[in-house]
Design an enzyme around this catalytic site. Structure first.
Site, mmCIF file in Angstrom:
data_model
loop_
_atom_site.group_PDB
_atom_site.id
_atom_site.type_symbol
_atom_site.label_atom_id
_atom_site.label_comp_id
_atom_site.label_asym_id
_atom_site.label_seq_id
_atom_site.Cartn_x
_atom_site.Cartn_y
_atom_site.Cartn_z
ATOM 1 N N CYS A 2 21.354 -20.458 -37.568
ATOM 2 C CA CYS A 2 22.213 -20.534 -36.380
ATOM 3 C C CYS A 2 23.553 -21.186 -36.733
ATOM 4 C CB CYS A 2 21.544 -21.372 -35.308
ATOM 5 S SG CYS A 2 19.966 -20.698 -34.794
ATOM 6 N N ARG A 27 25.606 -16.799 -42.471
ATOM 7 C CA ARG A 27 24.363 -17.561 -42.347
ATOM 8 C C ARG A 27 23.227 -16.677 -41.818
ATOM 9 N NH1 ARG A 27 26.168 -23.217 -41.558
ATOM 10 N NH2 ARG A 27 24.459 -23.695 -40.149
ATOM 11 N N TRP A 72 19.609 -16.667 -34.969
ATOM 12 C CA TRP A 72 18.796 -15.715 -35.726
ATOM 13 C C TRP A 72 17.331 -15.949 -35.400
ATOM 14 C CZ3 TRP A 72 18.157 -15.474 -41.773
ATOM 15 C CH2 TRP A 72 17.476 -14.297 -42.098
ATOM 16 N N ASN A 96 21.326 -25.916 -32.553
ATOM 17 C CA ASN A 96 20.661 -25.481 -33.793
ATOM 18 C C ASN A 96 19.518 -26.437 -34.037
ATOM 19 O OD1 ASN A 96 22.795 -23.816 -34.102
ATOM 20 N ND2 ASN A 96 23.676 -24.854 -35.870
ATOM 21 N N GLY A 97 18.406 -25.942 -34.586
ATOM 22 C CA GLY A 97 17.322 -26.842 -34.974
ATOM 23 C C GLY A 97 16.090 -26.652 -34.120
ATOM 24 N N GLU A 480 7.674 -29.441 -61.108
ATOM 25 C CA GLU A 480 9.002 -29.181 -60.548
ATOM 26 C C GLU A 480 9.936 -30.365 -60.838
ATOM 27 O OE1 GLU A 480 10.582 -26.742 -59.627
ATOM 28 O OE2 GLU A 480 12.189 -27.440 -58.338
ATOM 29 N N LYS A 484 13.394 -30.034 -62.947
ATOM 30 C CA LYS A 484 14.699 -30.457 -62.404
ATOM 31 C C LYS A 484 15.372 -31.420 -63.372
ATOM 32 C CE LYS A 484 15.282 -28.084 -59.941
ATOM 33 N NZ LYS A 484 14.546 -27.091 -59.186
ATOM 34 N N GLU A 487 16.596 -29.640 -66.639
ATOM 35 C CA GLU A 487 17.670 -28.641 -66.547
ATOM 36 C C GLU A 487 19.022 -29.237 -66.183
ATOM 37 O OE1 GLU A 487 17.424 -25.460 -63.584
ATOM 38 O OE2 GLU A 487 16.249 -26.745 -62.287
ATOM 39 N N HIS A 503 -6.214 -36.306 -73.076
ATOM 40 C CA HIS A 503 -6.535 -35.192 -73.976
ATOM 41 C C HIS A 503 -5.361 -34.858 -74.892
ATOM 42 C CE1 HIS A 503 -10.293 -34.661 -71.885
ATOM 43 N NE2 HIS A 503 -9.633 -34.716 -70.740
ATOM 44 N N LYS A 602 22.561 -18.825 -62.121
ATOM 45 C CA LYS A 602 21.892 -18.931 -60.822
ATOM 46 C C LYS A 602 20.939 -17.758 -60.597
ATOM 47 C CE LYS A 602 20.957 -20.700 -56.885
ATOM 48 N NZ LYS A 602 19.975 -21.803 -56.961
HETATM 49 C C1 F6R Z 1 15.289 -23.986 -61.446
HETATM 50 C C2 F6R Z 1 15.593 -22.658 -60.953
HETATM 51 C C3 F6R Z 1 14.975 -21.507 -61.638
HETATM 52 C C4 F6R Z 1 14.657 -20.379 -60.642
HETATM 53 C C5 F6R Z 1 14.178 -19.129 -61.391
HETATM 54 C C6 F6R Z 1 13.753 -18.043 -60.446
HETATM 55 O O1 F6R Z 1 15.934 -24.961 -60.689
HETATM 56 O O2 F6R Z 1 16.347 -22.493 -60.040
HETATM 57 O O3 F6R Z 1 13.831 -21.881 -62.345
HETATM 58 O O4 F6R Z 1 13.689 -20.838 -59.752
HETATM 59 O O5 F6R Z 1 15.213 -18.658 -62.211
HETATM 60 O O6 F6R Z 1 14.798 -17.675 -59.615
HETATM 61 P P1 F6R Z 1 14.538 -16.919 -58.249
HETATM 62 O O7 F6R Z 1 13.810 -17.853 -57.356
HETATM 63 O O8 F6R Z 1 15.899 -16.530 -57.742
HETATM 64 O O9 F6R Z 1 13.695 -15.724 -58.582
#
Ligand code: F6R
Length: 607
Positions: A2, A27, A72, A96-97, A480, A484, A487, A503, A602
């Site tokens: 929204c 959005r 939406w 929104n929300g 995860e 993070k 990377e 182990h 990305k």
């Molecule tokens: C890590 C990260 C990547 C994505 C991976 C899959 O922070 O962003 O590991 O998760 O490249 O990307 P999607 O989700 O776009 O398929």
């Protein structure tokens, strides 16, 4: 997602509202509306469809004061009666929300004679403000009092026909900023909507309420304390997504998680039950004879799948396997036509995930579901069912809000599959939905730990390695956290299920190896505590993310941060947030390029 635009100026603001909504179109939305203070009443125009239609429909509307909205709704047919603004008496509201306590407010207001004409929680706010205006005619005070009664995440804008020239806005969890113009003052969900009239922006904080008039703005807290917020001069082009108060997109996106979750969960609305249809019209038929679930994804998206496996097997009683897409696509596997293939991807264009989906289909497995943040992406187009997360654009390479919204979607999938398989009682379903609905607020509270996490991150920055531990559904969260950290800070990090320590990896533990543990009060906590003792006994320094109910004493070498709430099955969604913040702040200290870490892209559209 929204979007809100509001204006109080000395000229006709309808074109500004419409132009602002156009800028918020990215959005995603399915209906739009606006309300202005007309000569003798609130004039409201709403339309299902594009903002361009609203523009034509409002061509004869003119006023110096008004509010506008894009909505939406992903469940049911988007309808004019559900489109914002919502009106009660002389006032109109856009929102929104999610308002969590909307049902109790709705009962209370219905008992007082208010008649609801939509299915939205927003209409509750309209009637509540109208009711409060009866005891205090001042719109600012009435909205302030109304907000004190709202539980949930929201951004709102309100006008009153009997108090022309004033717009009252407030936020808690959903974004809202003010734009200071020469001939009026404005508010919007993001700066792109206001660059047409000003570059001077004021970012509201959670719990702020502001009044806009032609001549100025004033801001108070909900308890009535006046506050000043700094004015930022935006340097971005109108086309760019605004960073606002944040230093990096990753930080912004971490803090957008309450809103992203609220938007993603808007599909549940105020209902106590969820229907398979949220995954597509054919979902009920298609899910009916599913006997196994195979989740295919890469990276962070694979971690959301791994978390979901714990939910799907425990709550829905359906066997589930999670495979890294790049492995599945080339492996000789045994096809199962009754298997549901779930492809999870933020971008929907990841080459390996798309190829794995196509490979699964080529083996005669046609029951496919995409969980994705980009509606028009290839993975969505090529799947029979779909759930679009509403995280909004994710610019930082490291995925954050896409991950938590994927988890929310996967929990909804768990509930739907459990229902279809007759594994979910009505009380349990409604309790899980309540928990989901409270998530934006719970995440907001976790975000308040940022300062303490920053102190921890400073201690990490000179380390070469780090170990992350978790158990059960928090093991993927440890994975995860490690992903993070590596990377974006380039610190080598690995994650293990804590029971695996002895182990092998325990050999690595010494005073130079920080060990980060996710330790909520679940049924594995006692086991985890023994694993933590093993680390301590080898001189390893422990950084423990506990929750309100975990009983772990702080001692020398054992640093503790407590998340404000214990969150049961949904706890992974809360526990990943401090790990995102830890990585972000460690990367800041190291001075890396947080939003564009070296060697990474990305959207990984090549193999
Ligand atoms: C890590 C990260 C990547 C994505 C991976 C899959 O922070 O962003 O590991 O998760 O490249 O990307 P999607 O989700 O776009 O398929």
């Amino acid at each position: 997602m929204c979007g809100i635009v509001a204006a109080a100026a000395d000229k006709n603001i309808v074109p500004i509202l419409v132009e602002g909504l156009k800028k918020l179109e990215y959005r995603g939305y399915d209906s739009a509306g606006l309300a202005v203070i007309g000569a003798d009443r609130i004039e409201r125009v709403r339309s299902v469809g594009r903002v361009a239609e609203l523009e034509s429909a409002s061509a004869d509307t003119a006023s110096p004061t008004g509010i506008a909205h894009t909505r939406w709704a992903t469940h049911g047919v988007p309808s004019e009666r559900n489109a914002h603004p919502h009106v009660s008496g002389s006032i109109a509201v856009v929102h929104n929300g999610i308002i969590e306590n909307y049902e109790s407010l709705r009962s209370e207001l219905t008992a007082q004679g208010y008649v609801f004409t939509s299915d939205t929680d927003t209409e509750t706010i309209a009637h509540l403000v109208d009711q409060l205006l009866k005891s205090d005619r001042d719109l600012f005070r009435a909205v302030q009092a109304a907000c004190r009664r709202l539980v949930g995440a929201y951004a709102i804008a309100v006008i009153d026909h009997s108090q022309p020239g004033r717009v009252i806005v407030s936020r808690e969890g959903s974004p809202l900023l003010l734009g200071l113009g020469d001939d009026g003052n404005y508010a919007a969900s993001d700066a792109s909507a206001l660059l047409q009239v000003t570059r001077k922006m004021v970012y509201l904080e959670n719990g702020d309420i502001a009044e806009l008039s032609r001549d100025g703005v004033r801001i108070e807290r909900l308890d009535g304390t006046p506050v000043e917020r700094p004015v930022h001069v935006s340097e971005l082009s109108a086309a760019a997504v605004e960073l606002g108060n944040f230093r990096h997109y990753m930080q912004k996106e971490i803090f957008e998680q309450p809103e992203a979750l609220a938007n993603t969960l808007e599909i549940v609305g105020g209902s106590k039950t969820i229907q398979p249809g949220i995954f597509g019209a054919e979902a009920a038929t298609l899910l009916n004879d599913v006997d196994h679930i195979l989740i295919l994804a890469c990276g962070t998206s694979a971690h959301s799948g791994m978390t979901a496996r714990y939910w799907l097997e425990a709550v829905a009683g359906v066997p589930c396997t999670v495979e890294i897409a790049s492995e599945y696509r080339y492996r000789t596997s045994v096809p199962n036509p009754r298997q549901l293939i779930v492809a999870i991807s933020q971008s929907g264009e990841t080459a390996d995930t798309l190829a794995a989906l196509r490979h699964a289909k080529s083996l005669g497995q046609t029951k496919t579901l995409a969980i994705c943040n980009v509606p028009e992406s290839a993975i969505v187009r090529e799947s029979a069912l779909r759930f679009i997360t509403r995280a909004g654009p994710e610019i930082g390479v490291a995925s954050t809000k896409a991950f938590t919204t994927q988890l929310a979607a996967l929990f909804l999938l768990t509930l739907v599959v459990a229902k279809v398989r007759g594994q979910l009682g009505a009380d349990q379903e409604s309790a899980y939905i309540d928990q989901l609905r409270h998530l934006p607020v719970a995440v907001n509270k976790v975000l308040t730990l940022e300062d303490e996490i920053t102190v921890w991150a400073r201690r990490f920055a000179d380390k070469q390695h780090a170990l992350f531990l978790g158990r059960g559904r928090h093991y993927p969260i440890a994975l995860e956290g490690a992903l993070k950290l590596k990377e974006i800070s380039y610190i080598h990090a690995e994650a293990y299920p804590a029971g695996e320590l002895k182990h092998g990896p325990l050999a690595l533990v010494d005073a130079n190896m920080p060990v980060i543990s996710v330790a909520p009060a679940d049924d594995l906590l006692e086991k985890l505590k023994s694993n933590l003792q093993e680390v301590r006994a080898r001189g390893g320094e422990l950084y423990v993310f506990a929750d309100a109910d975990s009983e772990i004493p702080e001692s020398e070498g054992v640093h503790m941060l407590r998340l404000p709430e214990h969150y049961g099955l949904l706890s992974p969604i809360l526990h990943v947030i401090p790990l995102q913040l830890l990585s972000y702040h460690a990367a800041l200290v190291k001075g890396t390029d947080v939003d564009k870490p070296r060697n990474l892209a990305k959207s990984v559209t090549v193999e």
